[in-house]
Design an enzyme around this catalytic site. Structure first.
Site, PDB file in Angstrom:
ATOM      1  N   GLY A  74       0.814  -1.212   0.000  1.00  0.00           N
ATOM      2  CA  GLY A  74       0.000   0.000   0.000  1.00  0.00           C
ATOM      3  C   GLY A  74       0.842   1.254   0.000  1.00  0.00           C
ATOM      4  O   GLY A  74       0.365   2.329   0.373  1.00  0.00           O
ATOM      5  N   TYR A 127     -15.627  -4.015   7.195  1.00  0.00           N
ATOM      6  CA  TYR A 127     -14.229  -3.583   7.111  1.00  0.00           C
ATOM      7  C   TYR A 127     -13.532  -3.743   8.458  1.00  0.00           C
ATOM      8  O   TYR A 127     -12.420  -4.271   8.558  1.00  0.00           O
ATOM      9  CB  TYR A 127     -14.183  -2.128   6.643  1.00  0.00           C
ATOM     10  CG  TYR A 127     -12.812  -1.498   6.675  1.00  0.00           C
ATOM     11  CD1 TYR A 127     -11.778  -1.986   5.883  1.00  0.00           C
ATOM     12  CD2 TYR A 127     -12.558  -0.383   7.477  1.00  0.00           C
ATOM     13  CE1 TYR A 127     -10.525  -1.399   5.905  1.00  0.00           C
ATOM     14  CE2 TYR A 127     -11.313   0.210   7.496  1.00  0.00           C
ATOM     15  CZ  TYR A 127     -10.292  -0.293   6.714  1.00  0.00           C
ATOM     16  OH  TYR A 127      -9.052   0.287   6.738  1.00  0.00           O
ATOM     17  N   PRO A 149      -4.550   3.477  13.814  1.00  0.00           N
ATOM     18  CA  PRO A 149      -4.646   4.935  13.711  1.00  0.00           C
ATOM     19  C   PRO A 149      -6.109   5.379  13.744  1.00  0.00           C
ATOM     20  O   PRO A 149      -6.992   4.694  13.221  1.00  0.00           O
ATOM     21  CB  PRO A 149      -4.029   5.259  12.351  1.00  0.00           C
ATOM     22  CG  PRO A 149      -3.380   3.990  11.890  1.00  0.00           C
ATOM     23  CD  PRO A 149      -4.094   2.870  12.563  1.00  0.00           C
ATOM     24  N   THR A 150      -6.356   6.521  14.338  1.00  0.00           N
ATOM     25  CA  THR A 150      -7.680   7.119  14.249  1.00  0.00           C
ATOM     26  C   THR A 150      -7.865   7.702  12.848  1.00  0.00           C
ATOM     27  O   THR A 150      -7.003   7.542  11.978  1.00  0.00           O
ATOM     28  CB  THR A 150      -7.840   8.179  15.358  1.00  0.00           C
ATOM     29  OG1 THR A 150      -9.208   8.594  15.407  1.00  0.00           O
ATOM     30  CG2 THR A 150      -6.954   9.387  15.118  1.00  0.00           C
ATOM     31  N   HIS A 158     -13.307  10.092   2.631  1.00  0.00           N
ATOM     32  CA  HIS A 158     -13.773  10.180   4.001  1.00  0.00           C
ATOM     33  C   HIS A 158     -14.246  11.602   4.276  1.00  0.00           C
ATOM     34  O   HIS A 158     -14.297  12.448   3.390  1.00  0.00           O
ATOM     35  CB  HIS A 158     -12.674   9.748   4.967  1.00  0.00           C
ATOM     36  CG  HIS A 158     -12.407   8.272   4.939  1.00  0.00           C
ATOM     37  ND1 HIS A 158     -11.401   7.709   4.183  1.00  0.00           N
ATOM     38  CD2 HIS A 158     -13.024   7.233   5.555  1.00  0.00           C
ATOM     39  CE1 HIS A 158     -11.405   6.394   4.346  1.00  0.00           C
ATOM     40  NE2 HIS A 158     -12.383   6.076   5.162  1.00  0.00           N
ATOM     41  N   ARG A 189     -15.655  13.052  15.970  1.00  0.00           N
ATOM     42  CA  ARG A 189     -14.541  12.315  15.391  1.00  0.00           C
ATOM     43  C   ARG A 189     -13.227  12.871  15.931  1.00  0.00           C
ATOM     44  O   ARG A 189     -13.161  13.981  16.448  1.00  0.00           O
ATOM     45  CB  ARG A 189     -14.541  12.427  13.853  1.00  0.00           C
ATOM     46  CG  ARG A 189     -15.713  11.725  13.166  1.00  0.00           C
ATOM     47  CD  ARG A 189     -15.616  10.231  13.308  1.00  0.00           C
ATOM     48  NE  ARG A 189     -16.726   9.526  12.664  1.00  0.00           N
ATOM     49  CZ  ARG A 189     -17.826   9.128  13.282  1.00  0.00           C
ATOM     50  NH1 ARG A 189     -17.982   9.374  14.582  1.00  0.00           N
ATOM     51  NH2 ARG A 189     -18.762   8.479  12.656  1.00  0.00           N
TER      52      ARG A 189
END
Length: 325
Positions: A14, A140, A167-168, A183, A213
């Site tokens: 990735g 997911y 990770p957030t 996102h 968030r």
């Protein structure tokens, strides 16, 4: 950082994606003996044969597994089976081939989507198994969480010492801005920029704005991953966060201010908000390998907005065909 990386051959799955590019930039500064970041066109990690071939071709000392099929709420609703299966297969194959190859260090990057829908805030790693993930994220989140189970099982049975980081929500330059995969922050930036340019006096935002968030700047996340790879060898999962919870209504106002949009915000409460609250406890990362996020959110948001304006064609095409984080 120390000279740890100078003698290491490093494979980043990735590596052409959002987080992967940031990890590669930071790692490049450490001048590793070898750094390889192939794309999904080179190796389809959903197949065990390609995962085995990748390990054989690169013979890495360190593997950082970032490859993932990701998207926002819309993608999660439209393609839950694809997101589940692709992520499960990629993680399973990479972990198993690293085990068979005897790879010295393996870092698997998971997601806070794996946390239960109703989790005490801030999220502690000890809360992972106290409930089921929020429905729109569950396929997911469960697929990624299975990789933690695999790592811990392999450690117990085979002595494989892979680590698992969560990770957030990430944001920053290089993010995906196409509506089908973006996102919340890139989606809002694009929506506001389009409205300003078209002269519209309102934008529509999903949900009621009552959710919250936490956002971690992508370069901070990359720093945390490299610190963990160098200094952490434990079995327990570790959060990477910024220690700042933002209500979605406040986030929309922040994005509107940065982009110059001064119109009305129209909330579509018939659409899902996603998980009610998200903010992680980052103390384990600080204690175990000295990680703390350093980028103030307003500064990171400005950098993201400016990058989008300067790279709109690239930003809106990213993530549409590749398998990347």
């Amino acid at each position: 950082m120390s000279g740890f990386w100078a003698s290491k051959r490093v494979l980043i799955t990735g590596g052409t994606g959002f987080l992967g590019q940031s990890v590669c930039r930071l790692l490049n500064q450490q001048e590793p003996a070898l750094m390889v970041a192939p794309s999904s066109a080179d190796y389809d990690l959903r197949t065990a044969d390609d995962a085995q071939r990748l390990l054989a071709d690169t013979q890495p000392d360190v593997v950082i597994h970032l490859a993932a099929r990701v998207g926002g709420i819309g993608a999660n609703l439209e393609r839950p089976a694809d997101l589940y299966l692709d992520n499960l297969l990629m993680g399973t194959n990479v972990i198993e081939q690293c085990r068979l190859a005897g790879t010295d260090r393996l870092v698997v990057v998971g997601t806070i989507c794996s946390y239960p829908k109703y989790t005490k805030v801030p999220f502690s790693e000890d809360s992972l198994w106290t409930g089921y993930p929020e429905e729109t994220n569950a396929p997911y989140g469960v697929a990624k969480l299975a990789q933690l189970v695999q790592l811990q099982a392999n450690r117990d049975q085979h002595g494989q010492q892979g680590i698992y980081l969560m990770p957030t929500n990430l944001y920053g330059p290089g993010d995906k801005f196409h509506p089908s995969v973006s996102h919340v922050i890139p989606a809002l930036i694009k929506k506001c920029v389009d409205a300003v340019e078209a002269g519209h006096d309102s934008i529509e935002v999903w949900g009621a704005g009552t959710a919250s968030r936490e956002f971690l700047y992508v370069d901070d996340a990359a720093q945390g991953i490299l610190l963990a790879a160098e200094h952490y060898r434990g079995a327990e999962p570790v959060n990477l966060g910024a220690n700042r919870e933002i209500p979605v209504k406040e986030l929309v106002e922040d994005v509107a201010e940065v982009t110059g949009f001064s119109g009305r915000i129209e909330w579509d409460s018939s659409r899902p908000d996603g998980q009610p609250r998200r903010c992680v406890d980052p103390s384990r990362a600080k204690r175990l390998f000295g990680f703390e996020a350093t980028t103030p959110f307003p500064e990171g948001l400005r950098h993201t907005y400016r990058w989008y304006l300067a790279n709109r064609q690239e930003a809106e095409s990213r993530g549409l065909s590749d398998t990347s984080a």
